[in-house]
Write a protein that holds these residues in place. Structure first.
Motif, PDB file in Angstrom:
ATOM      1  N   SER A 115     -16.158 -29.345 -14.149  1.00  0.00           N
ATOM      2  CA  SER A 115     -16.348 -28.027 -13.540  1.00  0.00           C
ATOM      3  C   SER A 115     -14.998 -27.406 -13.236  1.00  0.00           C
ATOM      4  CB  SER A 115     -17.117 -28.144 -12.222  1.00  0.00           C
ATOM      5  OG  SER A 115     -18.447 -28.495 -12.490  1.00  0.00           O
ATOM      6  N   LEU A 116     -14.842 -26.136 -13.576  1.00  0.00           N
ATOM      7  CA  LEU A 116     -13.557 -25.461 -13.407  1.00  0.00           C
ATOM      8  C   LEU A 116     -13.781 -24.086 -12.775  1.00  0.00           C
ATOM      9  CD1 LEU A 116     -12.189 -26.243 -17.002  1.00  0.00           C
ATOM     10  CD2 LEU A 116     -11.414 -27.340 -14.880  1.00  0.00           C
ATOM     11  N   PRO A 117     -12.769 -23.588 -12.026  1.00  0.00           N
ATOM     12  CA  PRO A 117     -12.875 -22.252 -11.427  1.00  0.00           C
ATOM     13  C   PRO A 117     -12.734 -21.156 -12.487  1.00  0.00           C
ATOM     14  CG  PRO A 117     -10.720 -23.178 -10.989  1.00  0.00           C
ATOM     15  CD  PRO A 117     -11.511 -24.248 -11.689  1.00  0.00           C
ATOM     16  N   ALA A 118     -12.916 -19.900 -12.054  1.00  0.00           N
ATOM     17  CA  ALA A 118     -12.925 -18.764 -12.988  1.00  0.00           C
ATOM     18  C   ALA A 118     -11.625 -18.633 -13.782  1.00  0.00           C
ATOM     19  CB  ALA A 118     -13.208 -17.474 -12.225  1.00  0.00           C
ATOM     20  N   LYS A 119     -10.505 -18.942 -13.111  1.00  0.00           N
ATOM     21  CA  LYS A 119      -9.216 -18.960 -13.816  1.00  0.00           C
ATOM     22  C   LYS A 119      -8.841 -20.412 -13.973  1.00  0.00           C
ATOM     23  CE  LYS A 119      -6.548 -14.805 -13.037  1.00  0.00           C
ATOM     24  NZ  LYS A 119      -5.170 -14.371 -13.002  1.00  0.00           N
ATOM     25  N   ALA A 120      -8.815 -20.918 -15.199  1.00  0.00           N
ATOM     26  CA  ALA A 120      -8.643 -22.358 -15.360  1.00  0.00           C
ATOM     27  C   ALA A 120      -7.983 -22.696 -16.691  1.00  0.00           C
ATOM     28  CB  ALA A 120     -10.006 -23.042 -15.284  1.00  0.00           C
ATOM     29  N   THR A 121      -7.427 -23.891 -16.726  1.00  0.00           N
ATOM     30  CA  THR A 121      -6.897 -24.445 -17.976  1.00  0.00           C
ATOM     31  C   THR A 121      -7.816 -25.581 -18.376  1.00  0.00           C
ATOM     32  OG1 THR A 121      -4.652 -23.880 -17.305  1.00  0.00           O
ATOM     33  CG2 THR A 121      -4.875 -25.555 -19.032  1.00  0.00           C
ATOM     34  N   LEU A 122      -8.219 -25.623 -19.623  1.00  0.00           N
ATOM     35  CA  LEU A 122      -9.085 -26.727 -20.071  1.00  0.00           C
ATOM     36  C   LEU A 122      -8.315 -28.040 -19.987  1.00  0.00           C
ATOM     37  CD1 LEU A 122     -11.041 -25.470 -23.216  1.00  0.00           C
ATOM     38  CD2 LEU A 122     -11.707 -25.420 -20.798  1.00  0.00           C
ATOM     39  N   PRO A 123      -9.012 -29.138 -19.671  1.00  0.00           N
ATOM     40  CA  PRO A 123      -8.357 -30.440 -19.679  1.00  0.00           C
ATOM     41  C   PRO A 123      -7.726 -30.676 -21.046  1.00  0.00           C
ATOM     42  CG  PRO A 123     -10.622 -30.623 -18.860  1.00  0.00           C
ATOM     43  CD  PRO A 123     -10.447 -29.228 -19.358  1.00  0.00           C
ATOM     44  N   MET A 124      -6.443 -31.037 -21.058  1.00  0.00           N
ATOM     45  CA  MET A 124      -5.768 -31.318 -22.328  1.00  0.00           C
ATOM     46  C   MET A 124      -4.652 -32.320 -22.112  1.00  0.00           C
ATOM     47  SD  MET A 124      -3.595 -27.849 -23.110  1.00  0.00           S
ATOM     48  CE  MET A 124      -4.877 -26.640 -22.787  1.00  0.00           C
ATOM     49  N   ARG A 125      -4.160 -32.890 -23.212  1.00  0.00           N
ATOM     50  CA  ARG A 125      -3.074 -33.859 -23.124  1.00  0.00           C
ATOM     51  C   ARG A 125      -1.775 -33.158 -22.740  1.00  0.00           C
ATOM     52  NH1 ARG A 125      -4.478 -35.884 -29.080  1.00  0.00           N
ATOM     53  NH2 ARG A 125      -5.113 -33.691 -29.094  1.00  0.00           N
ATOM     54  N   ASP A 126      -0.834 -33.904 -22.155  1.00  0.00           N
ATOM     55  CA  ASP A 126       0.453 -33.322 -21.755  1.00  0.00           C
ATOM     56  C   ASP A 126       1.146 -32.685 -22.952  1.00  0.00           C
ATOM     57  OD1 ASP A 126       0.042 -34.173 -19.194  1.00  0.00           O
ATOM     58  OD2 ASP A 126       1.158 -36.058 -19.453  1.00  0.00           O
ATOM     59  N   ASP A 127       0.970 -33.314 -24.116  1.00  0.00           N
ATOM     60  CA  ASP A 127       1.665 -32.807 -25.312  1.00  0.00           C
ATOM     61  C   ASP A 127       0.679 -32.172 -26.292  1.00  0.00           C
ATOM     62  OD1 ASP A 127       0.293 -35.064 -26.018  1.00  0.00           O
ATOM     63  OD2 ASP A 127       1.913 -35.918 -27.241  1.00  0.00           O
ATOM     64  N   GLU A 128      -0.397 -31.578 -25.743  1.00  0.00           N
ATOM     65  CA  GLU A 128      -1.416 -30.974 -26.615  1.00  0.00           C
ATOM     66  C   GLU A 128      -0.776 -29.961 -27.565  1.00  0.00           C
ATOM     67  OE1 GLU A 128      -4.793 -31.977 -26.038  1.00  0.00           O
ATOM     68  OE2 GLU A 128      -5.008 -31.150 -28.052  1.00  0.00           O
ATOM     69  N   LYS A 129      -1.010 -30.165 -28.858  1.00  0.00           N
ATOM     70  CA  LYS A 129      -0.410 -29.268 -29.851  1.00  0.00           C
ATOM     71  C   LYS A 129      -1.297 -28.038 -30.068  1.00  0.00           C
ATOM     72  CE  LYS A 129       2.494 -32.681 -31.817  1.00  0.00           C
ATOM     73  NZ  LYS A 129       1.991 -33.714 -30.899  1.00  0.00           N
ATOM     74  N   GLY A 130      -0.719 -27.011 -30.675  1.00  0.00           N
ATOM     75  CA  GLY A 130      -1.495 -25.818 -31.005  1.00  0.00           C
ATOM     76  C   GLY A 130      -0.986 -24.598 -30.269  1.00  0.00           C
ATOM     77  N   THR A 131      -1.277 -23.435 -30.818  1.00  0.00           N
ATOM     78  CA  THR A 131      -0.871 -22.168 -30.211  1.00  0.00           C
ATOM     79  C   THR A 131      -1.625 -21.957 -28.905  1.00  0.00           C
ATOM     80  OG1 THR A 131      -0.572 -21.250 -32.417  1.00  0.00           O
ATOM     81  CG2 THR A 131      -0.751 -19.664 -30.607  1.00  0.00           C
ATOM     82  N   PRO A 132      -0.899 -21.767 -27.787  1.00  0.00           N
ATOM     83  CA  PRO A 132      -1.605 -21.505 -26.521  1.00  0.00           C
ATOM     84  C   PRO A 132      -2.464 -20.245 -26.636  1.00  0.00           C
ATOM     85  CG  PRO A 132       0.704 -22.008 -26.122  1.00  0.00           C
ATOM     86  CD  PRO A 132       0.555 -21.853 -27.614  1.00  0.00           C
ATOM     87  N   LEU A 133      -3.689 -20.355 -26.116  1.00  0.00           N
ATOM     88  CA  LEU A 133      -4.661 -19.261 -26.195  1.00  0.00           C
ATOM     89  C   LEU A 133      -5.193 -18.961 -24.801  1.00  0.00           C
ATOM     90  CD1 LEU A 133      -6.815 -17.425 -27.730  1.00  0.00           C
ATOM     91  CD2 LEU A 133      -8.235 -19.493 -27.819  1.00  0.00           C
ATOM     92  N   VAL A 134      -5.179 -17.678 -24.436  1.00  0.00           N
ATOM     93  CA  VAL A 134      -5.862 -17.247 -23.217  1.00  0.00           C
ATOM     94  C   VAL A 134      -7.136 -16.533 -23.658  1.00  0.00           C
ATOM     95  CG1 VAL A 134      -5.725 -15.879 -21.105  1.00  0.00           C
ATOM     96  CG2 VAL A 134      -3.656 -16.954 -22.042  1.00  0.00           C
ATOM     97  N   PHE A 135      -8.252 -17.059 -23.187  1.00  0.00           N
ATOM     98  CA  PHE A 135      -9.547 -16.497 -23.559  1.00  0.00           C
ATOM     99  C   PHE A 135     -10.193 -15.978 -22.278  1.00  0.00           C
ATOM    100  CE2 PHE A 135     -14.175 -17.406 -24.098  1.00  0.00           C
ATOM    101  CZ  PHE A 135     -14.422 -16.341 -24.947  1.00  0.00           C
ATOM    102  N   ALA A 136     -10.335 -14.643 -22.192  1.00  0.00           N
ATOM    103  CA  ALA A 136     -10.801 -14.032 -20.941  1.00  0.00           C
ATOM    104  C   ALA A 136     -11.964 -13.090 -21.213  1.00  0.00           C
ATOM    105  CB  ALA A 136      -9.663 -13.259 -20.282  1.00  0.00           C
ATOM    106  N   GLY A 137     -12.748 -12.822 -20.180  1.00  0.00           N
ATOM    107  CA  GLY A 137     -13.848 -11.881 -20.353  1.00  0.00           C
ATOM    108  C   GLY A 137     -14.727 -11.811 -19.132  1.00  0.00           C
ATOM    109  N   GLN A 138     -15.909 -11.214 -19.339  1.00  0.00           N
ATOM    110  CA  GLN A 138     -16.844 -10.990 -18.249  1.00  0.00           C
ATOM    111  C   GLN A 138     -18.251 -11.338 -18.725  1.00  0.00           C
ATOM    112  OE1 GLN A 138     -17.649  -6.882 -17.175  1.00  0.00           O
ATOM    113  NE2 GLN A 138     -17.539  -7.369 -14.978  1.00  0.00           N
TER     114      GLN A 138
END
Ligand code: MBD
Ligand code: FE
Length: 281
Positions: A115-138
């Motif tokens: 469970s995560l609050p409205a503004k949150a980072t998904l659980p990921m590894r310290d060195d998680e690879k990939g382009t950082p993505l912010v996914f926002a909406g209503q």
């Protein structure tokens, strides 16, 4: 093509998908003998028609039996059915659904993610690879009322196309979470862009795809179930504009309404917004 040092096996992901399916709470199907007879007869007629049209031989019939046995033993029925059949079940189901577009669930959902609050980072590894993505909406009702306290249950592959819970090298719960919207129904989720997903080539589903000369890829996608009390949940996926395989998804689950157009934020991060509208239950 994605390569990893210690490649997860089809047997691993297939068996885990069967396990996950068995443990999930499925709505009971109340099916009359008439309906069973009509649907099964239709399926068999399709099979008989293909055999007649293509004059299927005994060796081919026996090869098909051997393959069907392998799909079961390898635990790949959830994978095979969700890739090749679910999109049509979703199509006929969604004919009667209003609000945001849905698409198929697929075999890799796991309940009870963090469970995560409205503004949150998904659980990921310290060195998680990939382009950082912010996914926002209503999240809103179809009349436009914001739905605070709605759940955005999100899961995705990593930057190599693997799902946690179905690939032994990934930490449990990686890139999965249940975000609760704020009073205005809003959410803002930090994650990474997933890679396209390849059906494991070492299992029976992958072997069939190779033998038929098809490609085994799904375009990169985020999976979501959006729920709010008193509303009908939406199961959907979101894809990325310009991504590979958008036009040739092996699972035929892409719809034009489900394609995000991530904007470069100038700092190596991309941002996408997407709003969900739920109909009342
Ligand atoms: C997936 O990641 C998926 O979303 C579906 C529908 C089928 C196989 C793998
Ligand atoms: Fe998927």
């Amino acid at each position: 093509m994605t390569t990893v040092e210690s490649s997860p096996t089809a047997a691993g992901s297939g068996a885990n998908a069967t396990e996950a399916f068995r443990s999930a709470q499925h709505e009971a199907a109340d099916v009359s003998p008439e309906r069973i007879s009509a649907v099964v007869r239709g399926v068999l007629q399709g099979v008989h028609g293909a055999i007649r049209e293509h004059k299927v031989t005994y060796p081919e019939f026996q090869a098909a039996k051997a393959w069907l046995i392998e799909v079961g033993e390898g635990g790949e029925w959830p994978l095979f059915l969700d890739v090749f059949v679910e999109h049509v079940v979703e199509e006929v189901t969604s004919e009667a659904q209003q609000g945001s577009k849905g698409t198929i669930l697929g075999p890799y959902y796991l309940p009870a993610a963090k469970s995560l609050p409205a503004k949150a980072t998904l659980p990921m590894r310290d060195d998680e690879k990939g382009t950082p993505l912010v996914f926002a909406g209503q999240v809103r009702d179809i009349d436009g009322t914001p739905l605070g306290g709605a759940e955005v249950d999100i899961w995705q592959a990593d930057s190599e196309g693997y799902y946690s819970g179905f690939a032994p090298h990934l930490p449990e719960g990686n890139l999965r979470g249940v975000v609760t919207t704020d009073e205005e129904g809003r959410f803002e989720i930090r994650t990474i862009q997933p890679a396209p997903y390849q059906i494991p080539t070492d299992g029976p589903t992958g072997k069939l795809i190779t033998a038929a000369g098809w490609h085994p890829w799904r375009p990169a996608h985020l999976h979501l179930i959006v729920r709010a009390p008193g509303h009908r949940p939406i199961t959907t996926q979101l894809y990325f504009q310009g991504g590979e395989y958008l036009e040739s998804d092996v699972a035929e689950a892409v719809k034009p309404e489900l394609v995000l157009d991530p904007q470069d934020q100038g700092d190596g991060t991309v941002k996408s917004t997407y709003d969900f509208e739920l109909e009342r239950a």
